[in-house]
Design a protein around this motif. Structure first.
Motif, PDB file in Angstrom:
ATOM      1  N   ASP A 245       0.828  -1.204   0.000  1.00 21.91           N
ATOM      2  CA  ASP A 245       0.000   0.000   0.000  1.00 21.91           C
ATOM      3  C   ASP A 245       0.863   1.255   0.000  1.00 21.91           C
ATOM      4  O   ASP A 245       1.790   1.397   0.798  1.00 21.91           O
ATOM      5  CB  ASP A 245      -0.902   0.027   1.226  1.00 21.91           C
ATOM      6  CG  ASP A 245      -2.062  -0.933   1.114  1.00 21.91           C
ATOM      7  OD1 ASP A 245      -2.166  -1.614   0.077  1.00 21.91           O
ATOM      8  OD2 ASP A 245      -2.871  -0.991   2.056  1.00 21.91           O
ATOM      9  N   LEU A 246       0.520   2.167  -0.897  1.00 26.82           N
ATOM     10  CA  LEU A 246       1.191   3.454  -0.964  1.00 26.82           C
ATOM     11  C   LEU A 246       0.304   4.517  -0.330  1.00 26.82           C
ATOM     12  O   LEU A 246      -0.908   4.355  -0.230  1.00 26.82           O
ATOM     13  CB  LEU A 246       1.470   3.825  -2.420  1.00 26.82           C
ATOM     14  CG  LEU A 246       2.275   2.828  -3.254  1.00 26.82           C
ATOM     15  CD1 LEU A 246       2.329   3.289  -4.710  1.00 26.82           C
ATOM     16  CD2 LEU A 246       3.674   2.647  -2.691  1.00 26.82           C
ATOM     17  N   THR A 247       0.920   5.608   0.061  1.00 25.97           N
ATOM     18  CA  THR A 247       0.179   6.771   0.538  1.00 25.97           C
ATOM     19  C   THR A 247       0.491   7.939  -0.385  1.00 25.97           C
ATOM     20  O   THR A 247       1.334   7.840  -1.282  1.00 25.97           O
ATOM     21  CB  THR A 247       0.567   7.138   1.976  1.00 25.97           C
ATOM     22  OG1 THR A 247       1.939   7.591   1.984  1.00 25.97           O
ATOM     23  CG2 THR A 247       0.421   5.934   2.911  1.00 25.97           C
ATOM     24  N   LEU A 248      -0.179   9.051  -0.147  1.00 25.12           N
ATOM     25  CA  LEU A 248       0.036  10.239  -0.978  1.00 25.12           C
ATOM     26  C   LEU A 248       1.508  10.653  -0.958  1.00 25.12           C
ATOM     27  O   LEU A 248       2.048  11.113  -1.964  1.00 25.12           O
ATOM     28  CB  LEU A 248      -0.854  11.377  -0.488  1.00 25.12           C
ATOM     29  CG  LEU A 248      -1.197  12.471  -1.501  1.00 25.12           C
ATOM     30  CD1 LEU A 248      -1.906  11.884  -2.707  1.00 25.12           C
ATOM     31  CD2 LEU A 248      -2.048  13.554  -0.839  1.00 25.12           C
ATOM     32  N   ALA A 249       2.177  10.450   0.167  1.00 25.72           N
ATOM     33  CA  ALA A 249       3.580  10.843   0.296  1.00 25.72           C
ATOM     34  C   ALA A 249       4.490  10.029  -0.617  1.00 25.72           C
ATOM     35  O   ALA A 249       5.612  10.459  -0.925  1.00 25.72           O
ATOM     36  CB  ALA A 249       4.031  10.699   1.745  1.00 25.72           C
ATOM     37  N   ASP A 250       4.022   8.853  -1.040  1.00 26.30           N
ATOM     38  CA  ASP A 250       4.821   8.011  -1.934  1.00 26.30           C
ATOM     39  C   ASP A 250       4.670   8.394  -3.399  1.00 26.30           C
ATOM     40  O   ASP A 250       5.347   7.829  -4.261  1.00 26.30           O
ATOM     41  CB  ASP A 250       4.418   6.537  -1.770  1.00 26.30           C
ATOM     42  CG  ASP A 250       4.686   6.014  -0.381  1.00 26.30           C
ATOM     43  OD1 ASP A 250       5.800   6.226   0.113  1.00 26.30           O
ATOM     44  OD2 ASP A 250       3.759   5.423   0.213  1.00 26.30           O
ATOM     45  N   THR A 251       3.774   9.322  -3.696  1.00 28.10           N
ATOM     46  CA  THR A 251       3.541   9.744  -5.071  1.00 28.10           C
ATOM     47  C   THR A 251       4.211  11.086  -5.318  1.00 28.10           C
ATOM     48  O   THR A 251       4.533  11.822  -4.389  1.00 28.10           O
ATOM     49  CB  THR A 251       2.033   9.838  -5.363  1.00 28.10           C
ATOM     50  OG1 THR A 251       1.458  10.916  -4.609  1.00 28.10           O
ATOM     51  CG2 THR A 251       1.329   8.540  -4.988  1.00 28.10           C
ATOM     52  N   GLU A 252       4.401  11.395  -6.589  1.00 27.01           N
ATOM     53  CA  GLU A 252       5.148  12.598  -6.966  1.00 27.01           C
ATOM     54  C   GLU A 252       4.195  13.689  -7.458  1.00 27.01           C
ATOM     55  O   GLU A 252       3.298  13.423  -8.262  1.00 27.01           O
ATOM     56  CB  GLU A 252       6.133  12.266  -8.075  1.00 27.01           C
ATOM     57  CG  GLU A 252       6.928  13.450  -8.594  1.00 27.01           C
ATOM     58  CD  GLU A 252       7.774  13.105  -9.790  1.00 27.01           C
ATOM     59  OE1 GLU A 252       8.410  14.029 -10.351  1.00 27.01           O
ATOM     60  OE2 GLU A 252       7.801  11.918 -10.188  1.00 27.01           O
ATOM     61  N   VAL A 253       4.387  14.905  -6.999  1.00 31.47           N
ATOM     62  CA  VAL A 253       3.632  16.047  -7.507  1.00 31.47           C
ATOM     63  C   VAL A 253       4.219  16.450  -8.859  1.00 31.47           C
ATOM     64  O   VAL A 253       5.382  16.838  -8.948  1.00 31.47           O
ATOM     65  CB  VAL A 253       3.663  17.239  -6.540  1.00 31.47           C
ATOM     66  CG1 VAL A 253       2.915  18.427  -7.144  1.00 31.47           C
ATOM     67  CG2 VAL A 253       3.057  16.862  -5.202  1.00 31.47           C
ATOM     68  N   VAL A 254       3.405  16.354  -9.908  1.00 30.10           N
ATOM     69  CA  VAL A 254       3.847  16.719 -11.253  1.00 30.10           C
ATOM     70  C   VAL A 254       3.595  18.202 -11.511  1.00 30.10           C
ATOM     71  O   VAL A 254       4.407  18.886 -12.132  1.00 30.10           O
ATOM     72  CB  VAL A 254       3.115  15.868 -12.310  1.00 30.10           C
ATOM     73  CG1 VAL A 254       3.497  16.295 -13.724  1.00 30.10           C
ATOM     74  CG2 VAL A 254       3.414  14.391 -12.093  1.00 30.10           C
ATOM     75  N   ALA A 255       2.454  18.700 -11.032  1.00 32.34           N
ATOM     76  CA  ALA A 255       2.102  20.099 -11.260  1.00 32.34           C
ATOM     77  C   ALA A 255       1.074  20.532 -10.232  1.00 32.34           C
ATOM     78  O   ALA A 255       0.334  19.710  -9.682  1.00 32.34           O
ATOM     79  CB  ALA A 255       1.548  20.294 -12.674  1.00 32.34           C
ATOM     80  N   THR A 256       1.031  21.832 -10.003  1.00 36.03           N
ATOM     81  CA  THR A 256       0.026  22.436  -9.131  1.00 36.03           C
ATOM     82  C   THR A 256      -0.840  23.362  -9.969  1.00 36.03           C
ATOM     83  O   THR A 256      -0.332  24.194 -10.731  1.00 36.03           O
ATOM     84  CB  THR A 256       0.687  23.222  -7.992  1.00 36.03           C
ATOM     85  OG1 THR A 256       1.515  22.334  -7.224  1.00 36.03           O
ATOM     86  CG2 THR A 256      -0.366  23.822  -7.077  1.00 36.03           C
ATOM     87  N   LEU A 257      -2.161  23.197  -9.837  1.00 35.44           N
ATOM     88  CA  LEU A 257      -3.131  23.914 -10.650  1.00 35.44           C
ATOM     89  C   LEU A 257      -4.181  24.532  -9.747  1.00 35.44           C
ATOM     90  O   LEU A 257      -4.248  24.221  -8.545  1.00 35.44           O
ATOM     91  CB  LEU A 257      -3.796  22.941 -11.634  1.00 35.44           C
ATOM     92  CG  LEU A 257      -2.851  22.106 -12.507  1.00 35.44           C
ATOM     93  CD1 LEU A 257      -3.559  20.853 -12.999  1.00 35.44           C
ATOM     94  CD2 LEU A 257      -2.360  22.925 -13.671  1.00 35.44           C
ATOM     95  N   PRO A 258      -5.036  25.429 -10.286  1.00 32.52           N
ATOM     96  CA  PRO A 258      -6.082  26.009  -9.431  1.00 32.52           C
ATOM     97  C   PRO A 258      -7.021  24.949  -8.843  1.00 32.52           C
ATOM     98  O   PRO A 258      -7.428  25.044  -7.683  1.00 32.52           O
ATOM     99  CB  PRO A 258      -6.838  26.942 -10.385  1.00 32.52           C
ATOM    100  CG  PRO A 258      -5.839  27.291 -11.444  1.00 32.52           C
ATOM    101  CD  PRO A 258      -5.017  26.063 -11.624  1.00 32.52           C
ATOM    102  N   GLU A 259      -7.386  23.947  -9.642  1.00 33.76           N
ATOM    103  CA  GLU A 259      -8.128  22.759  -9.226  1.00 33.76           C
ATOM    104  C   GLU A 259      -7.732  21.647 -10.191  1.00 33.76           C
ATOM    105  O   GLU A 259      -7.013  21.886 -11.163  1.00 33.76           O
ATOM    106  CB  GLU A 259      -9.654  22.980  -9.271  1.00 33.76           C
ATOM    107  CG  GLU A 259     -10.190  23.926  -8.208  1.00 33.76           C
ATOM    108  CD  GLU A 259     -11.700  24.073  -8.251  1.00 33.76           C
ATOM    109  OE1 GLU A 259     -12.366  23.248  -8.917  1.00 33.76           O
ATOM    110  OE2 GLU A 259     -12.223  25.013  -7.625  1.00 33.76           O
TER     111      GLU A 259
END
Length: 286
Positions: free
Chosen positions: A56-70
């Motif tokens: 099981d992975l958590t959000l911390a194990d994933t990579e942020v590719v981009a930040t958008l308004p939504e």
């Protein structure tokens, strides 16, 4: 390999647990087998292909590719550009593009609730559903926008046109979340040689697909995330629809499904907006 539960012969396992608010809503798989998903507050995240199938992975194990308004709808193009719908109620609403190298930028403005995306690489365009007005737009990669399909059957007093996908025969399928008080709808739209929309027909309508949200196709079947029913439904080319996974398998308001490139796995997004502790991404074998 995650938490397994059983539906018939298929096990449903947790890929990424995302408890808390905001929650995931939509997914895509790129050409390298990486899983991308949107967090409603505006993050586009990636799970590398070599992580899939592990513990099981958590959000911390994933990579942020981009930040958008939504971030709602997510889809990838052949050149690895990722397109994301942003349903804000201001000038930032519409479709944003995230290139393989570079910063995200707005491609086109769309009012209402721009929702899901189908990339049409052959015509350098996207087909984008808008749920409040009940329409499908053709958005060029150059930022142009025209109405591709405006049909009364896409509209609803609640949530109308939602998920969109292409079947193996080239026809486009569009899900309508609330076609009536008790049922949803799946429209099948032939595509002309010039890329225009032909006359749609109803592939299925009724309680079996109530809450139809994200959809994807594999073989002769269309898979429907029926959010209000907490289940995923397989709609075959012929024959009766069947459940692929249900609440008994851990589904909580599933908002999207996506088939991987090898057509081995069906990924399911638990939107779980009313119980964020249950949010996450699951999968089952096709």
């Amino acid at each position: 390999n995650g938490t397994d539960t059983e539906t018939g012969d298929a096990a449903v396992e947790t890929v990424v647990s995302i408890p808390g608010d905001p929650v995931p809503e939509n997914m895509a798989v790129d050409s390298e087998g990486n899983l991308l998903f949107g967090i409603t507050a505006g993050e586009l995240r990636r799970v590398d292909s070599d992580q899939l199938g592990g513990d099981d992975l958590t959000l911390a194990d994933t990579e942020v590719v981009a930040t958008l308004p939504e971030a709602i709808g997510v889809e990838t193009a052949a050149d690895e550009t990722v397109y994301v719908t942003v349903p804000t109620d201001d000038e930032q609403g519409g479709v944003w593009m995230v290139p393989a190298e570079g910063d995200p930028s707005q491609l086109v403005t769309i009012g209402g609730f721009p929702n899901d995306i189908l990339v049409d690489d052959d015509r350098d365009r996207l087909l984008v559903t808008e749920s409040f007005g009940g329409a499908v737009y053709a958005v060029g990669t150059d930022g142009s926008r025209t109405t591709w399909l405006d049909d009364d059957r896409l509209a609803s007093e609640g949530f109308g046109a939602n998920g969109i996908t292409r079947g193996p025969d080239g026809d486009v399928y569009v899900a309508v979340t609330q076609a009536s008080d008790t049922g949803g709808r799946l429209l099948r739209v032939p595509v002309g040689d010039d890329g225009s929309a032909g006359e749609p027909t109803v592939a299925i309508e009724g309680s079996e697909v109530a809450g139809a949200d994200g959809i994807d196709a594999s073989g002769e079947s269309v898979f429907v995330a029926a959010n209000s029913q907490n289940r995923v439904v397989r709609v075959p080319g012929t024959g009766e629809p069947t459940s692929v996974a249900t609440a008994d398998d851990g589904l909580v308001f599933p908002s999207d499904v996506v088939v991987d490139a090898a057509e081995e796995w069906l990924y399911i997004c638990n939107f779980a907006n009313q119980s964020p502790a249950d949010a996450g991404i699951l999968r089952t074998r096709l």
